[in-house]
Design an enzyme around this catalytic site. Sequence first.
Site, short mmCIF file in Angstrom:
data_model
loop_
_atom_site.label_atom_id
_atom_site.label_comp_id
_atom_site.label_asym_id
_atom_site.label_seq_id
_atom_site.Cartn_x
_atom_site.Cartn_y
_atom_site.Cartn_z
CB THR A 254 -0.93 0.03 1.23
OG1 THR A 254 -1.73 -1.16 1.24
CG2 THR A 254 -1.84 1.25 1.19
CE LYS B 137 -5.20 -1.99 1.88
NZ LYS B 137 -3.90 -2.63 1.73
#
Length: 277
Positions: free
Chosen positions: A94, A169
Amino acid sequence: MRVGFIGLGDQGEPMAEAIAEAGHELHVWARRPEVMAPFVERGAVGHASAAELAAEVEHLGLCVGSEADVRSVLFDGGVLEALPDGAVVAIHSTISPEACQRIAAEAPPYGVDVIDAPVSGGRRVAQERGLLVMVGGEEAPVSRAMPVLETYGNPVRHLGPIGSGQVVKVLNNLLMNANLTNSHLVLELGRHLGLDRAALRELLLHGTSRSFALSALDDQVIPGKLSAVTGRKDLAVARQFIDGAGSPVDLLDQVVAIALEVREHLDGSLSSTAARS
């Protein structure tokens, strides 16, 4: 398919296991040989360096901690130079959408395609092969990557150009942090009203207040033992989104500020009093 995987941590480990179980030829590398050992014992090919691994694979999954870690593997580790023409790099870490775009823009001279494919669900869901995989990138490399992504992902969604997966995300993590914040503060309120925290949590999990965050709190997410580093990183990117969006969502900035404070408390860095102030 010959598939390499780097980042055999809490979530990456079951992802790599899924790749091998699906019949792909799994190649692994880790800074600590003992991390690779269980995979090698089960038939994976272990390598002495990331570049050595890269030379042998058509697809490389990266599940490391930060943009700096991703760049270190790809550029400092000689991975892009070693990958064969037409190989796909899937960034599961991420990081910001802009970071993925920068990396993807630097890859074409090496004959390599980069996609972003962050995942959500955690270790338990990864073991069940049910991770949400949010994919950004050009159609052709995403199609080539799908047989690998679908070994541990259900659903797998192609959301648009490079960076699109990271956008979703970050929004996912913002909502998760907000839910975690609310859950913790409500349980603390109940405790101060004389209720047993564990009993209250268990009861609320049967009501309309139930959520993944509430179920994870005090189980997977234990106050005083949660690292706040990941939360800070994700919420910092979310704050950039909010700043760019302007007034329609500016109240979310307050949500981020409170969530950051509670994450620090769950990390053990703040007292309960500070978290309630």
